[in-house]
Scaffold this motif. Structure first.
Motif, PDB file in Angstrom:
ATOM      1  N   ALA A 100      28.305   4.041 -51.469  1.00  0.00           N
ATOM      2  CA  ALA A 100      27.039   4.402 -52.110  1.00  0.00           C
ATOM      3  C   ALA A 100      26.380   3.148 -52.699  1.00  0.00           C
ATOM      4  N   PRO A 101      25.037   3.166 -52.786  1.00  0.00           N
ATOM      5  CA  PRO A 101      24.132   4.240 -52.360  1.00  0.00           C
ATOM      6  C   PRO A 101      23.862   4.184 -50.857  1.00  0.00           C
ATOM      7  N   ARG A 102      23.443   5.314 -50.334  1.00  0.00           N
ATOM      8  CA  ARG A 102      23.064   5.408 -48.919  1.00  0.00           C
ATOM      9  C   ARG A 102      21.544   5.471 -48.832  1.00  0.00           C
ATOM     10  N   PRO A 103      20.943   4.887 -47.795  1.00  0.00           N
ATOM     11  CA  PRO A 103      19.487   5.049 -47.608  1.00  0.00           C
ATOM     12  C   PRO A 103      19.097   6.528 -47.677  1.00  0.00           C
ATOM     13  N   ARG A 104      17.987   6.805 -48.325  1.00  0.00           N
ATOM     14  CA  ARG A 104      17.637   8.160 -48.720  1.00  0.00           C
ATOM     15  C   ARG A 104      17.565   9.138 -47.551  1.00  0.00           C
ATOM     16  N   GLU A 105      17.095   8.712 -46.398  1.00  0.00           N
ATOM     17  CA  GLU A 105      16.903   9.637 -45.281  1.00  0.00           C
ATOM     18  C   GLU A 105      17.853   9.375 -44.120  1.00  0.00           C
ATOM     19  N   LEU A 106      18.964   8.683 -44.384  1.00  0.00           N
ATOM     20  CA  LEU A 106      19.952   8.448 -43.331  1.00  0.00           C
ATOM     21  C   LEU A 106      20.887   9.643 -43.230  1.00  0.00           C
ATOM     22  N   HIS A 107      20.982  10.224 -42.060  1.00  0.00           N
ATOM     23  CA  HIS A 107      21.829  11.381 -41.804  1.00  0.00           C
ATOM     24  C   HIS A 107      22.167  11.398 -40.327  1.00  0.00           C
ATOM     25  N   PRO A 108      23.137  12.199 -39.907  1.00  0.00           N
ATOM     26  CA  PRO A 108      23.438  12.285 -38.476  1.00  0.00           C
ATOM     27  C   PRO A 108      22.235  12.793 -37.682  1.00  0.00           C
ATOM     28  N   THR A 111      21.768  13.059 -49.706  1.00  0.00           N
ATOM     29  CA  THR A 111      20.508  12.505 -50.172  1.00  0.00           C
ATOM     30  C   THR A 111      19.945  13.365 -51.287  1.00  0.00           C
ATOM     31  N   ALA A 112      19.288  12.716 -52.240  1.00  0.00           N
ATOM     32  CA  ALA A 112      18.851  13.396 -53.455  1.00  0.00           C
ATOM     33  C   ALA A 112      17.476  14.025 -53.326  1.00  0.00           C
ATOM     34  N   ASP A 113      16.799  13.828 -52.189  1.00  0.00           N
ATOM     35  CA  ASP A 113      15.430  14.321 -52.094  1.00  0.00           C
ATOM     36  C   ASP A 113      15.342  15.704 -51.483  1.00  0.00           C
ATOM     37  N   GLY A 114      16.506  16.346 -51.275  1.00  0.00           N
ATOM     38  CA  GLY A 114      16.487  17.698 -50.739  1.00  0.00           C
ATOM     39  C   GLY A 114      16.085  17.754 -49.289  1.00  0.00           C
TER      40      GLY A 114
END
Length: 343
Positions: free
Chosen positions: A75-83, A323-326
């Protein structure tokens, strides 16, 4: 305010040659340490090889998948990084395939790309396994394998930078970018059997002159009708495409490697949803009747400064939190829970 961190060369203009390599990493401490050290060495390797022929514009972009980011850097991970999210029904599916590291090498000579790729892969060490490698080439006047000009609507100069480089929306990762890649294989026998007028309706542009069809002529399922994404104010959202044709004629393989850079993955994901699911559902991109996506991956491209800093990162023992932005999918549509979206 400190000056923004310079991005990796995500917005570079098209070159005559490119190599795309996607690989996975062994999940062990030695591999993680070697890859982090590699992040600090990357720029020097590019300079060393590119110095031989500076006029041929050698460059490399390196990106990391979500699972690899957690293991390598914590952490932290880029906000919009996901599979990567899968889209579409089984008969036309945007598939997700394994990928921890992406390398995108460009130059006006393939030998420069090849030389650099050799050094980069060797430096990644035995814990790196290439799962896909594509050597792309410029096809006449920037035409794709199916004969139409590709990348006509790419932004240029500062507009390209604005479209691809993260700013204040994620300040810890400013200067970075997101990139989505897919390898498409084409049924050229079926495609070439179509009259040119039908091909033009599928693409939404004229084949010879590369002029966009007018709205009265263009079907709602045309490729370029479904891949134009607008914001809430009706303004088109730009991405930068670095697509390249590739193939092995003797093996009957003809393809296009799609690579799209953006400051958020959401516009590209919305394009994929429009193409594979349809807008509305069922009104899908008819190019997919002749083109099959066989790979798919989403990666984060750190800024140059962050890439150097990652070489010294001491990752936390706990994985990066969600990610924290839901974020729940493309433009807040769909679901990440199953990494799939189809109708």
């Amino acid at each position: 305010m400190p000056p923004p961190s310079p991005p990796q060369p995500v917005a570079e203009p098209a070159t005559a040659a490119a190599i795309f390599i996607v690989g996975t990493l062994a999940d062990d401490a030695a591999t993680h340490a070697q890859v982090r050290a590699w992040c600090g060495d990357l720029a020097a390797l590019v300079r060393a090889v590119g110095h031989r022929a500076p006029q041929d514009h050698l460059s490399c972009v390196a990106g990391f998948g979500a699972e690899a980011w957690d293991r390598l850097f914590g952490a932290p991970r880029p906000r919009e990084l996901h599979p990567f999210i899968e889209y579409g029904p089984p008969e036309r599916r945007a598939v997700a395939t394994p990928g921890d590291v992406l390398l995108h090498l460009r130059a006006d000579r393939m030998d420069l790309c090849f030389e650099l790729a050799t050094h980069l892969v060797a430096a990644l060490g035995p814990g790196f396994t290439a799962v896909d490698e594509v050597h792309g080439f410029r096809n006449f006047d920037m035409r794709s394998m199916i004969g139409f000009v590709d990348g006509t609507e790419n932004p240029q100069g500062q507009e390209a930078v604005a479209a691809t480089v993260i700013g204040a929306e994620d300040p810890d990762f400013a200067g970075g970018s997101y990139v989505i890649v897919q390898k498409y294989l084409h049924d050229m026998q079926g495609w070439n059997a179509l009259p040119v007028e039908v091909q033009e309706r599928i693409i939404g542009r004229t084949k010879l002159s590369d002029i966009e069809l007018d709205d009265a002529t263009k079907p709602s399922w045309a490729h370029n009708a479904l891949t134009v994404i607008e914001d809430e104010n009706g303004e088109e959202i730009d991405i930068v495409r670095g697509n390249m044709p590739f193939g092995r004629p003797g093996m009957g393989e003809f393809g296009t490697y799609f690579i799209g850079y953006a400051r958020s993955p959401r516009p590209i994901e919305q394009m994929l949803e429009n193409m594979f699911v349809g807008k509305p559902a069922g009104n899908y991109d008819r190019l997919l009747d002749f083109s099959t996506a066989v790979t798919g991956g989403l990666f984060f491209v750190p800024s140059q400064d962050l890439l150097q800093a990652l070489s010294e990162r001491d990752p936390q023992s706990e994985p990066a939190p969600p990610t924290a932005d839901g974020y729940t999918g493309s433009l807040c549509i769909g679901s990440l829970k199953g990494q799939t979206h189809h109708e």
